[in-house]
Design an enzyme around this catalytic site. Structure first.
Site, PDB file in Angstrom:
ATOM      1  CG  ASP A  55      -1.884   1.148   1.275  1.00  0.00           C
ATOM      2  OD1 ASP A  55      -1.649   2.150   0.560  1.00  0.00           O
ATOM      3  OD2 ASP A  55      -2.875   1.059   2.017  1.00  0.00           O
ATOM      4  CD  GLU A 148      -1.302   0.861   9.455  1.00  0.00           C
ATOM      5  OE1 GLU A 148      -2.357   1.072  10.123  1.00  0.00           O
ATOM      6  OE2 GLU A 148      -1.123  -0.132   8.760  1.00  0.00           O
ATOM      7  CD  GLU A 157      -7.523  -5.214  12.621  1.00  0.00           C
ATOM      8  OE1 GLU A 157      -7.540  -6.233  11.913  1.00  0.00           O
ATOM      9  OE2 GLU A 157      -6.598  -4.379  12.600  1.00  0.00           O
ATOM     10  CG  HIS A 297      -4.350  -1.764   3.565  1.00  0.00           C
ATOM     11  ND1 HIS A 297      -3.592  -0.667   3.910  1.00  0.00           N
ATOM     12  CD2 HIS A 297      -4.689  -2.367   4.735  1.00  0.00           C
ATOM     13  CE1 HIS A 297      -3.457  -0.622   5.219  1.00  0.00           C
ATOM     14  NE2 HIS A 297      -4.119  -1.636   5.746  1.00  0.00           N
TER      15      HIS A 297
END
Length: 357
Positions: A55, A148, A157, A297
């Site tokens: 990405d 990240e 998440e 992504h």
């Protein structure tokens, strides 16, 4: 919708990742595993890291932030939260960091150790395998935290809470969190063809009514690429988060929105996307995951509406979005949307709930 058939971290990835996990764990121990264990194991396979590294928007932005702002990193102690292959740690070390602590909970930590040694940075980067909440850093404080952490819909998440934990425990006063700003947006799209393919399909499957599955499909947001030509309304800023100051509770919120139609059309779904910024750089840097920007992504998150809204140019959809962690699995997200349209051709008011899992 102009969609790419995908392998991503949201619902399609669970099947793929479960297959990957069979290669890296003892099946006999599976009964003892929690959802958190499966989350970390999913990052043990190189495939998900390959997708993220390729990405270019994501990885090149981080590289540019670090290489073009070496004055921020020179002789600094850096903590890389969720280091993966160690790519961000390597960027920081090359930029002149005094030392980098790369924390990674998955089995990829072992590969990161090999990668760092192979590239000659073992004296600058220390890989620590474990959960941020459980490890002991060899130092009392760090100057910079880089991560990240963003998931689909920005918050899927729930890795943001891990970054905030590390910030509160180890970051010096006036230390840097990179990135330090994230914003969530919503817009509305026409999507008749793809909704028919993914949702209405269940009404008549080879002559049989499977509408019970349609109800479930409607509650699960779809992560995919949205063609910007499908956008019917303007976009609306739902929430901006200051990562350097926010608390964990700020990631659960209710925010109003107002979307103004830019043309006469039908609306089948709302679409969420996010931007991130590095505001402490010499020059403001960041990227967007919106449908008008280069694809990442993360793609976009599509939330289909029960109703097809017929809207005329200038009319508005007003409502609110509530976002919260799922109580059973905090890495999942519960989303509730209230919306109404009082237009010439549509008069509707409804509440819908979704689960990202």
């Amino acid at each position: 919708m102009e969609m790419q058939k995908k392998q991503d971290k949201q619902q399609p990835s669970h099947e793929n990742m479960m297959m990957m996990m069979m290669d890296i764990e003892d099946a006999s121990a599976s009964d003892d595993k929690t959802s958190a264990d499966y989350y970390f194991d999913s990052y043990s396979h190189f495939g998900i890291h390959e997708e993220m590294l390729k990405d270019v928007v994501r990885t090149k932005t981080y590289q540019n932030v670090i290489y073009r702002n070496k004055f921020l990193f020179k002789d600094k102690i850096v903590l890389d939260v969720g280091a993966g292959t160690g790519i961000l740690s390597l960027f920081c070390a090359k930029a002149g960091a005094k030392h980098v602590y790369a924390v990674e909970c998955s089995q990829m930590a072992d590969k990161a150790q090999e990668i760092i040694k192979a590239n000659g940075y073992s004296n600058v980067i220390t890989v620590l395998k474990g959960k941020i909440e459980e490890i002991d850093l060899p130092v009392a404080q760090v100057d910079i935290i880089i991560s990240e952490w963003m998931g689909y819909f920005l918050l899927y998440e729930n890795m943001l809470n891990t970054v905030l934990f590390a910030r509160d425990k180890w970051l010096i006063n006036d230390g840097l969190v990179l990135p330090d700003s994230a914003s969530l947006y919503v817009t509305a799209i026409e999507d008749a063809d793809y909704k028919e393919e993914k949702i209405e399909f269940w009404k008549d499957v080879y002559g049989f009514d499977m509408s019970c599955i349609r109800k479930q499909a409607m509650t699960e947001p779809l992560v995919d690429i949205v063609n910007q030509n499908q956008i019917v309304t303007d976009c609306y800023l739902l929430k901006t988060m200051d990562i350097s100051k926010m608390t964990t509770g700020d990631a659960s919120f209710t925010a109003p929105f107002k979307l103004v139609a830019e043309r006469d059309d039908y609306i089948h779904a709302l679409v969420a996307y996010f931007d991130v910024s590095f505001t402490q750089c010499h020059k403001l840097t960041g990227f967007s995951t919106g449908p008008k920007s280069r694809a990442t992504h993360w793609k976009q998150t599509v939330l289909y509406l029960d109703d097809v809204l017929t809207i005329c140019e200038g009319e508005t959809i007003v409502g609110s979005m509530t976002v919260s962690q799922n109580k059973k699995n905090p890495r999942d997200i519960d989303i509730s949307i209230k919306y109404s349209l009082n237009g010439r051709r549509s008069l509707i008011s409804r509440t819908q709930s979704y689960k990202m899992r």
